[in-house]
Enzyme design. Structure first.
Site, PDB file in Angstrom:
ATOM      1  N   LYS A  99      51.561  45.206  32.414  1.00 19.52           N
ATOM      2  CA  LYS A  99      50.275  45.040  31.560  1.00 19.52           C
ATOM      3  C   LYS A  99      50.506  45.932  30.275  1.00 19.52           C
ATOM      4  O   LYS A  99      50.113  47.160  30.645  1.00 19.52           O
ATOM      5  CB  LYS A  99      49.221  44.865  32.249  1.00 19.52           C
ATOM      6  CG  LYS A  99      49.038  43.858  33.515  1.00 19.52           C
ATOM      7  CD  LYS A  99      47.725  44.002  34.004  1.00 19.52           C
ATOM      8  CE  LYS A  99      47.560  42.754  34.848  1.00 19.52           C
ATOM      9  NZ  LYS A  99      46.205  42.587  35.680  1.00 19.52           N
ATOM     10  N   ASP A 124      45.055  38.201  45.457  1.00 20.12           N
ATOM     11  CA  ASP A 124      44.842  39.466  44.536  1.00 20.12           C
ATOM     12  C   ASP A 124      43.640  40.032  45.220  1.00 20.12           C
ATOM     13  O   ASP A 124      42.661  39.516  45.143  1.00 20.12           O
ATOM     14  CB  ASP A 124      44.634  39.307  43.121  1.00 20.12           C
ATOM     15  CG  ASP A 124      44.691  40.412  42.472  1.00 20.12           C
ATOM     16  OD1 ASP A 124      44.870  41.627  42.817  1.00 20.12           O
ATOM     17  OD2 ASP A 124      44.699  40.458  41.110  1.00 20.12           O
ATOM     18  N   LYS A 176      41.688  35.408  43.774  1.00 19.64           N
ATOM     19  CA  LYS A 176      40.950  36.827  44.030  1.00 19.64           C
ATOM     20  C   LYS A 176      40.123  36.694  45.393  1.00 19.64           C
ATOM     21  O   LYS A 176      39.187  35.962  45.697  1.00 19.64           O
ATOM     22  CB  LYS A 176      39.880  37.031  42.997  1.00 19.64           C
ATOM     23  CG  LYS A 176      40.409  37.121  41.723  1.00 19.64           C
ATOM     24  CD  LYS A 176      41.583  37.915  41.377  1.00 19.64           C
ATOM     25  CE  LYS A 176      42.395  37.667  39.850  1.00 19.64           C
ATOM     26  NZ  LYS A 176      43.365  38.485  39.751  1.00 19.64           N
TER      27      LYS A 176
HETATM   28 MG    MG Z   1      45.704  42.091  39.736  1.00 21.28          MG
END
Ligand code: MG
Length: 369
Positions: free
Chosen positions: A265, A194, A165
């Site tokens: 997702k 990300d 991240k």
């Molecule tokens: Mg993501």
């Protein structure tokens, strides 16, 4: 077969350590999960789960999910849970949006279908494809040495695909993070950076065109249009996640040449059914995909792994297991688990998870015919 009862549990999932992403803007210390059990007049039941990643990540929250169930659950009582498209139609009629709540019901219906046919979900979703399902880490943002230490811990558990991240307002800090992680990356390891929507287009272009990374960048900016802008001015493959809230946006992403890959997702899209539609579209256009869920217990994890395992290996990147971050495990030893970097699936019918009622506690709602 008819749905006669839907029981709902709310479950707090504390993280082993607080998790920051999107340049530190988003902090999560526990997830608010909702678990549903659908019971039928045939004596067969199924489990589903809705679990947003906190309430800042996408338009979804634990309390909002359970409020949506007050409208969705009565709409499907009395219906045949094996007729999944009919269930989806009834839920769309009852309430637009609320994809996370729809996902919980849809997932439980898939579990019922699997148990009724005595087939694991992976078979119902197209069949097990060749090759292992690699596990994907989730590395919280921090200083470069902290992030490398988290990657080393994941590596010790077999992980060779990492989601680091990054994202913030200081381009030098992000370039330092990315360059340090690239320098520490081992042969055969893959890293996705990300950004979780944190960059303006100008910042994205500056960081991506300066850093050494050749791997994936994920959701660099907030909107699809901003990401398309960045796509045209940078060289690394781009994956989209939070911007993809329904199937129509995937069509726009494809026609706008916004990305080379997507996150798939179920809880973001409205269930396993909606995620399968995106997966099949992604295969047809050649996208590479991380198939996993927003968060949750081994129930949501395992449902997503069934979809990942039935995705062609060329289109499948890796899958993250949310369960690895939490100190609560509703079904120890069951479901999809990490075995030295590869995710093993259960052979049991349906999703293959039977949670312990003692861990779930008292239900918060029961809907009955
Ligand atoms: Mg993501």
């Amino acid at each position: 077969m008819k749905i006669i009862r839907i029981t709902v549990w709310a479950l707090d999932l504390p993280f082993y350590e607080p998790y920051r992403l999107s340049g530190g803007r988003h902090l999560v210390e526990a997830l608010d999960s909702t678990i549903v059990r659908i019971e039928t007049d045939a004596g067969i039941h199924g489990w589903g789960e809705g679990c947003p990643w906190g309430h800042q990540y996408i338009p979804a929250s634990g309390p909002g999910l359970r409020a949506a169930l007050t409208m969705l659950a009565p709409a499907v009582l009395g219906m045949d849970p094996r007729s999944l498209d009919r269930i989806g139609e009834a839920m769309r009629e009852a309430l637009p949006g609320a994809h996370d709540a729809k996902s919980a019901i849809d997932m439980a219906c898939w579990d019922v279908l699997g148990r009724a046919t005595e087939l694991p979900l992976v078979t119902l979703l197209g069949g097990r494809m060749e090759g292992p399902v690699w596990i994907n880490s989730s590395i919280a943002t921090g200083a470069p040495d902290e992030m490398i230490e988290r990657i080393q811990r994941a590596r010790a558990n077999g992980y060779r695909v990492h989601s680091a991240k990054v994202g913030g307002t200081d381009p030098d800090a992000d370039i330092a993070r990315i360059d340090a992680i690239e320098a520490a990356r081992r042969p055969g390891e893959y890293v996705t950076y990300d950004v979780n929507r944190a960059w303006t287009p100008a910042l994205a272009v500056e960081v991506m065109n300066t850093c050494t990374a050749r791997g994936w960048f994920e959701q660099p900016c907030d909107t699809l249009e901003q990401c398309v802008h960045v796509r045209r001015l940078t060289r690394q493959p781009i994956m989209l996640d939070e911007a993809l809230l329904d199937f129509q946006i995937h069509l726009q992403a494809w026609s706008g040449q916004a990305c080379e890959g997507v996150k798939v997702k179920p809880n973001r899209l409205g269930g396993v059914s909606a995620a399968r539609q995106v997966r099949d579209f992604g295969v047809s256009v050649g996208w590479r995909m991380h198939v996993e869920d927003l968060g949750g217990t081994v129930i949501a994890d395992t449902a997503a792994v069934h979809l990942a395992a039935s995705t062609p290996a060329w289109n499948r990147l890796a899958t993250w297991l949310a369960t690895a971050h939490h100190s609560v495990d509703v079904a120890p030893g069951q479901g999809a688990r990490n075995v030295n970097g590869e995710i093993m699936l259960p052979d049991a019918p349906g999703i293959g998870v039977e949670p312990a009622l003692g861990v779930l506690g008292e239900p918060v709602a029961v809907y009955e015919v």
